[in-house]
Design a protein around this motif. Structure first.
Motif, PDB file in Angstrom:
ATOM      1  N   GLN A  29       0.823  -1.031  -0.098  1.00 31.09           N
ATOM      2  CA  GLN A  29      -0.073  -0.450   0.015  1.00 31.09           C
ATOM      3  C   GLN A  29       1.502   1.869   0.126  1.00 31.09           C
ATOM      4  N   ARG A  30       0.133   2.610  -1.210  1.00 31.58           N
ATOM      5  CA  ARG A  30       1.038   3.579  -1.146  1.00 31.58           C
ATOM      6  C   ARG A  30       0.258   4.704  -0.768  1.00 31.58           C
ATOM      7  N   SER A  31      -1.062   4.074  -0.792  1.00 31.77           N
ATOM      8  CA  SER A  31      -1.695   5.535  -0.476  1.00 31.77           C
ATOM      9  C   SER A  31      -2.928   4.811   0.447  1.00 31.77           C
ATOM     10  N   ARG A  32      -3.847   6.298   0.359  1.00 35.24           N
ATOM     11  CA  ARG A  32      -5.169   5.503   1.680  1.00 35.24           C
ATOM     12  C   ARG A  32      -6.156   6.223   0.498  1.00 35.24           C
ATOM     13  N   GLU A  36      -9.573   8.245  -1.493  1.00 32.85           N
ATOM     14  CA  GLU A  36     -10.527   8.458  -0.935  1.00 32.85           C
ATOM     15  C   GLU A  36     -11.614   8.013  -1.925  1.00 32.85           C
ATOM     16  N   THR A  39     -12.913   7.947   3.433  1.00 33.06           N
ATOM     17  CA  THR A  39     -11.540   6.956   3.754  1.00 33.06           C
ATOM     18  C   THR A  39     -11.928   5.750   3.751  1.00 33.06           C
ATOM     19  N   ASP A  89       0.859   5.625  -6.091  1.00 32.93           N
ATOM     20  CA  ASP A  89       1.586   6.562  -5.670  1.00 32.93           C
ATOM     21  C   ASP A  89       1.591   8.654  -4.473  1.00 32.93           C
ATOM     22  N   SER A  90       0.302   8.471  -5.443  1.00 40.40           N
ATOM     23  CA  SER A  90      -0.686   9.175  -4.730  1.00 40.40           C
ATOM     24  C   SER A  90      -2.280   8.769  -4.956  1.00 40.40           C
ATOM     25  N   PRO A  91      -2.864   9.637  -3.506  1.00 42.81           N
ATOM     26  CA  PRO A  91      -4.933   9.453  -2.505  1.00 42.81           C
ATOM     27  C   PRO A  91      -5.363   9.269  -4.628  1.00 42.81           C
ATOM     28  N   THR A  92      -6.205   8.435  -4.561  1.00 42.90           N
ATOM     29  CA  THR A  92      -7.128   8.800  -5.979  1.00 42.90           C
ATOM     30  C   THR A  92      -8.645   8.400  -5.842  1.00 42.90           C
ATOM     31  N   ALA A 116      -5.154   1.725  -3.985  1.00 46.61           N
ATOM     32  CA  ALA A 116      -4.341   1.893  -3.387  1.00 46.61           C
ATOM     33  C   ALA A 116      -2.779   0.610  -2.887  1.00 46.61           C
TER      34      ALA A 116
END
Length: 398
Positions: free
Chosen positions: A144-147, A149, A358, A327-330, A324
């Motif tokens: 996992q690199r991002s959380r 939305e 979340t 690299d950046s949240p989506t 997840a």
């Protein structure tokens, strides 16, 4: 009904990577699931084709294909016949098998039913790969690199204004910071009234996306977006026929509203054409419609190379896990009461949970998406009668 397929002899069967077990069998099951909130008079259920793949070491993987309206029987037939006949005896490495299978099936079409059916096998192979190491899909894909939305979404063009405002209120109460609604009413004035009402309900601080589901031509889209832009739109989704690239080029010149598309784009090559033309701000691949996780990852990497945001389409339990790994949240779409968990078809706790806006990944092996042996909404639903042969299996000889 059980069908048998004889695989090539072990000495001549293609095996892919040297250390990957071979596929021994592929079986399918058609599941019809009534929707808790119909998506319109003619879409009152969705269809799932459950896939179970077994390798020659006895391990199993579980996947699925999916369609909300038509084509389920055709997708199942492709899996039961052409896909199984090609795949059994070959490498169980999904990244090895996918391009070979796509080339083999290309005569039947590069995308659409072809890739929808392919996804059933591809998802099962990724599930199998993760289960071999007792890992979840996210871990198998690199961690996992991002959380992500989550945004609230509704298939709600047929809702009355009061029903629409009530739904928007539920999204606010649930804690969503972004929501999406349908547009494309016969009268533009009705769209203006409905978008205005939702904006008033959610307030100025939340993002508002609208989705026309390909209902407009270029002139209608220009007029509608001129009228609706005042409501501070985060994007307009599928304003035009999805395969009409020249019209999207024209629309880009005529509106400043960001354009999202992709749920009805089926191949990496087609996504590449839209990205190179510079007509899309958000790409929305559906992991099943593009052929599974293998193809989805290629498309996401392609979008990243163009600096374009990816927002996976539908399939919360799968899309959330894939997002997840970015690299950046989506943004991940949650259609009200339409997740597999909400529909009551899962055999175990869902692989994701939503807390406010979340998305949280739960502890599980593989995809974490297995369907109940007898879901409360299986096989018969408003869409039609049960499949006369709902379960089939292709095997290689022992």
């Amino acid at each position: 009904m059980t069908q048998h397929h004889t695989a090539p002899d072990a000495a001549t069967a293609p095996t892919g990577t040297a250390d990957a077990p071979r596929i021994r069998s592929l079986s399918t099951r058609l599941i019809r699931v009534p929707l808790l909130r119909p998506w319109g008079p003619d879409v009152r259920s969705i269809s799932l084709i459950e896939t179970v793949v077994r390798d020659d070491e006895g391990a199993e993987g579980f996947g699925f294909s999916w369609t909300p309206s038509i084509g389920a029987h055709a997708a199942q037939a492709l899996l039961d016949h052409d896909i199984a006949a090609f795949a059994v005896g070959r490498s169980s490495d999904p990244e090895v098998l996918w391009p070979e299978l796509w080339r083999h099936l290309h005569e039947a079409g590069s995308g659409g039913l072809t890739t929808i059916a392919m996804a059933g096998l591809d998802l099962a192979l990724w599930d199998l790969s993760a289960r071999r190491t007792s890992s979840g899909l996210v871990e198998t894909l690199g961690g996992q690199r991002s959380r992500p939305e989550v945004y609230g979404s509704g298939v709600n063009l047929h809702y009355s204004l009061d029903e629409l405002m009530a739904q928007a209120g539920r999204w606010v109460d649930a804690g969503f910071d972004a929501v999406k609604m349908k547009v494309g009413s016969p009268r533009l004035a009705d769209d203006v009234e409905r978008v205005s009402a939702v904006r008033d309900t959610i307030g100025p601080g939340r993002r508002l996306m609208i989705d026309a589901n390909q209902r407009w031509n270029i002139d209608q889209a220009e007029r509608a977006l001129d009228a609706l832009a005042e409501f501070d739109l985060a994007w307009i989704e599928e304003p035009l026929r999805a395969d009409d690239l020249p019209a999207h080029v024209l629309l880009r010149e005529r509106t400043t509203v960001p354009i999202a598309l992709g749920e009805n784009v089926h191949t990496r090559y087609r996504f590449d054409e839209f990205l190179r033309a510079g007509v899309v701000d958000v790409v929305q691949p559906n992991a099943v419609r593009v052929g599974g996780i293998t193809a989805f990852r290629e498309i996401a990497a392609l979008a990243e190379s163009f600096g374009v945001q990816v927002a996976p389409h539908l399939l919360l339990e799968l899309s959330g896990q894939l997002a997840a790994t970015f690299d950046s949240p989506t943004l991940v779409e949650s259609v009200e009461d339409a997740s597999f968990d909400a529909l009551g078809v899962l055999a175990a706790p869902a692989p994701v949970r939503v807390h406010g806006s979340t998305l949280v990944i739960t502890e599980h092996d593989g995809l974490g998406i297995r369907f109940a042996a007898a879901p409360s909404a299986t096989a018969t639903g408003p869409a039609g009668p049960p499949d006369p042969s709902p379960s089939t299996t292709k095997r290689m000889p022992r």
